[in-house]
Design a protein around this motif. Structure first.
Motif, mmCIF file in Angstrom:
data_model
loop_
_atom_site.group_PDB
_atom_site.id
_atom_site.type_symbol
_atom_site.label_atom_id
_atom_site.label_comp_id
_atom_site.label_asym_id
_atom_site.label_seq_id
_atom_site.Cartn_x
_atom_site.Cartn_y
_atom_site.Cartn_z
ATOM 1 N N PHE A 1 0.838 -1.122 -0.059
ATOM 2 C CA PHE A 1 -0.002 0.081 -0.222
ATOM 3 C C PHE A 1 0.787 1.160 0.205
ATOM 4 C CE2 PHE A 1 -2.057 3.383 2.310
ATOM 5 C CZ PHE A 1 -3.167 3.671 1.510
ATOM 6 N N TRP A 2 1.704 1.353 0.971
ATOM 7 C CA TRP A 2 2.472 2.592 1.160
ATOM 8 C C TRP A 2 3.563 2.476 -0.204
ATOM 9 C CZ3 TRP A 2 0.609 6.364 3.403
ATOM 10 C CH2 TRP A 2 -0.180 6.110 4.639
ATOM 11 N N GLY A 3 4.098 1.618 -0.593
ATOM 12 C CA GLY A 3 4.905 1.303 -1.597
ATOM 13 C C GLY A 3 4.443 2.208 -2.806
ATOM 14 N N ALA A 4 3.204 1.735 -3.082
ATOM 15 C CA ALA A 4 2.621 2.426 -4.275
ATOM 16 C C ALA A 4 2.294 3.683 -4.231
ATOM 17 C CB ALA A 4 0.950 1.504 -4.509
ATOM 18 N N LEU A 5 2.053 4.225 -2.914
ATOM 19 C CA LEU A 5 1.835 5.932 -2.958
ATOM 20 C C LEU A 5 3.145 6.409 -2.872
ATOM 21 C CD1 LEU A 5 -0.737 5.796 -0.016
ATOM 22 C CD2 LEU A 5 -1.095 6.403 -2.224
ATOM 23 N N ALA A 6 4.310 5.707 -2.477
ATOM 24 C CA ALA A 6 5.530 6.297 -2.534
ATOM 25 C C ALA A 6 6.305 6.417 -3.740
ATOM 26 C CB ALA A 6 6.441 5.669 -1.436
ATOM 27 N N THR A 7 5.838 5.423 -4.584
ATOM 28 C CA THR A 7 6.324 5.520 -6.062
ATOM 29 C C THR A 7 5.517 6.557 -6.676
ATOM 30 O OG1 THR A 7 6.713 3.086 -6.043
ATOM 31 C CG2 THR A 7 6.326 3.823 -8.102
ATOM 32 N N ALA A 8 4.427 6.383 -6.584
ATOM 33 C CA ALA A 8 3.628 7.608 -7.379
ATOM 34 C C ALA A 8 4.243 9.061 -6.715
ATOM 35 C CB ALA A 8 1.919 7.619 -6.817
ATOM 36 N N ALA A 9 4.503 9.192 -5.666
ATOM 37 C CA ALA A 9 5.244 10.483 -5.394
ATOM 38 C C ALA A 9 6.396 10.841 -5.745
ATOM 39 C CB ALA A 9 5.337 10.533 -3.659
ATOM 40 N N VAL A 10 7.463 9.438 -5.802
ATOM 41 C CA VAL A 10 8.871 9.698 -6.413
ATOM 42 C C VAL A 10 8.548 9.955 -7.886
ATOM 43 C CG1 VAL A 10 10.563 8.629 -7.430
ATOM 44 C CG2 VAL A 10 9.904 8.572 -4.799
ATOM 45 N N VAL A 11 7.919 9.400 -8.678
ATOM 46 C CA VAL A 11 7.662 9.390 -10.130
ATOM 47 C C VAL A 11 6.927 10.802 -10.353
ATOM 48 C CG1 VAL A 11 6.609 8.393 -12.291
ATOM 49 C CG2 VAL A 11 7.651 6.897 -10.636
ATOM 50 N N GLY A 12 6.176 11.184 -9.679
ATOM 51 C CA GLY A 12 5.395 12.514 -9.838
ATOM 52 C C GLY A 12 6.215 13.597 -9.575
ATOM 53 N N ALA A 13 7.024 13.538 -8.502
ATOM 54 C CA ALA A 13 8.035 14.469 -8.389
ATOM 55 C C ALA A 13 8.926 14.808 -9.571
ATOM 56 C CB ALA A 13 8.733 14.369 -7.211
ATOM 57 N N SER A 14 9.419 13.744 -9.916
ATOM 58 C CA SER A 14 10.478 13.593 -11.181
ATOM 59 C C SER A 14 9.828 14.266 -12.340
ATOM 60 C CB SER A 14 10.995 11.891 -11.514
ATOM 61 O OG SER A 14 11.609 11.551 -10.452
ATOM 62 N N ARG A 15 8.469 13.958 -12.869
ATOM 63 C CA ARG A 15 8.088 14.367 -13.765
ATOM 64 C C ARG A 15 7.563 16.070 -13.469
ATOM 65 N NH1 ARG A 15 8.801 11.387 -18.248
ATOM 66 N NH2 ARG A 15 9.922 9.680 -17.003
ATOM 67 N N SER A 16 7.571 16.349 -12.462
ATOM 68 C CA SER A 16 7.274 17.686 -12.351
ATOM 69 C C SER A 16 8.501 18.716 -12.205
ATOM 70 C CB SER A 16 6.573 18.005 -10.419
ATOM 71 O OG SER A 16 6.353 19.133 -10.393
ATOM 72 N N GLU A 17 9.627 17.896 -11.732
ATOM 73 C CA GLU A 17 10.861 18.681 -11.792
ATOM 74 C C GLU A 17 11.411 18.883 -13.476
ATOM 75 O OE1 GLU A 17 12.802 20.316 -9.714
ATOM 76 O OE2 GLU A 17 10.938 20.318 -8.452
ATOM 77 N N LYS A 18 11.048 17.751 -14.042
ATOM 78 C CA LYS A 18 11.479 17.830 -15.450
ATOM 79 C C LYS A 18 10.850 19.028 -16.122
ATOM 80 C CE LYS A 18 12.006 15.085 -19.542
ATOM 81 N NZ LYS A 18 11.800 13.675 -20.129
ATOM 82 N N ALA A 19 9.382 18.917 -15.910
ATOM 83 C CA ALA A 19 8.439 20.093 -16.613
ATOM 84 C C ALA A 19 9.028 21.227 -16.081
ATOM 85 C CB ALA A 19 7.198 19.736 -16.344
ATOM 86 N N ARG A 20 9.238 21.533 -14.874
ATOM 87 C CA ARG A 20 9.654 22.578 -14.220
ATOM 88 C C ARG A 20 10.935 23.304 -14.942
ATOM 89 N NH1 ARG A 20 13.210 24.852 -10.552
ATOM 90 N NH2 ARG A 20 13.802 22.900 -9.585
ATOM 91 N N ARG A 21 11.828 22.346 -15.064
ATOM 92 C CA ARG A 21 13.452 22.677 -15.849
ATOM 93 C C ARG A 21 13.051 23.036 -17.091
ATOM 94 N NH1 ARG A 21 15.636 18.318 -13.693
ATOM 95 N NH2 ARG A 21 16.107 19.099 -11.668
#
Length: 68
Positions: free
Chosen positions: A46-66
């Motif tokens: 359960f928490w692994g799925a949420l952590a994965t979504a957070a890490v991948v989402g943050a990566s996508r967000s940072e790439k878009a911001r950059r």
């Protein structure tokens, strides 16, 4: 290395992060929180799925911001 990670396809990122986060969080729940193995696995998934979504989402967000 960060740009290399961000350039990976989203499914590759999920395939890398999800198993690692599940195992890490399972160990945390079983060893540190003294949960039974089965319950620890359920919490790890359960928490692994949420952590994965957070890490991948943050990566996508940072790439878009950059990119802006």
């Amino acid at each position: 290395m960060l740009r290399w990670w961000e350039d990976l396809h989203i499914l590759v990122q999920v395939a890398v992060v999800l198993p690692l986060s599940i195992v890490l969080l399972w160990v945390v729940h079983v060893v540190l929180l003294n949960q039974p193995v089965g319950r620890g696995l359920a919490y790890g998934v359960f928490w692994g799925a949420l952590a994965t979504a957070a890490v991948v989402g943050a990566s996508r967000s940072e790439k878009a911001r950059r990119g802006r």
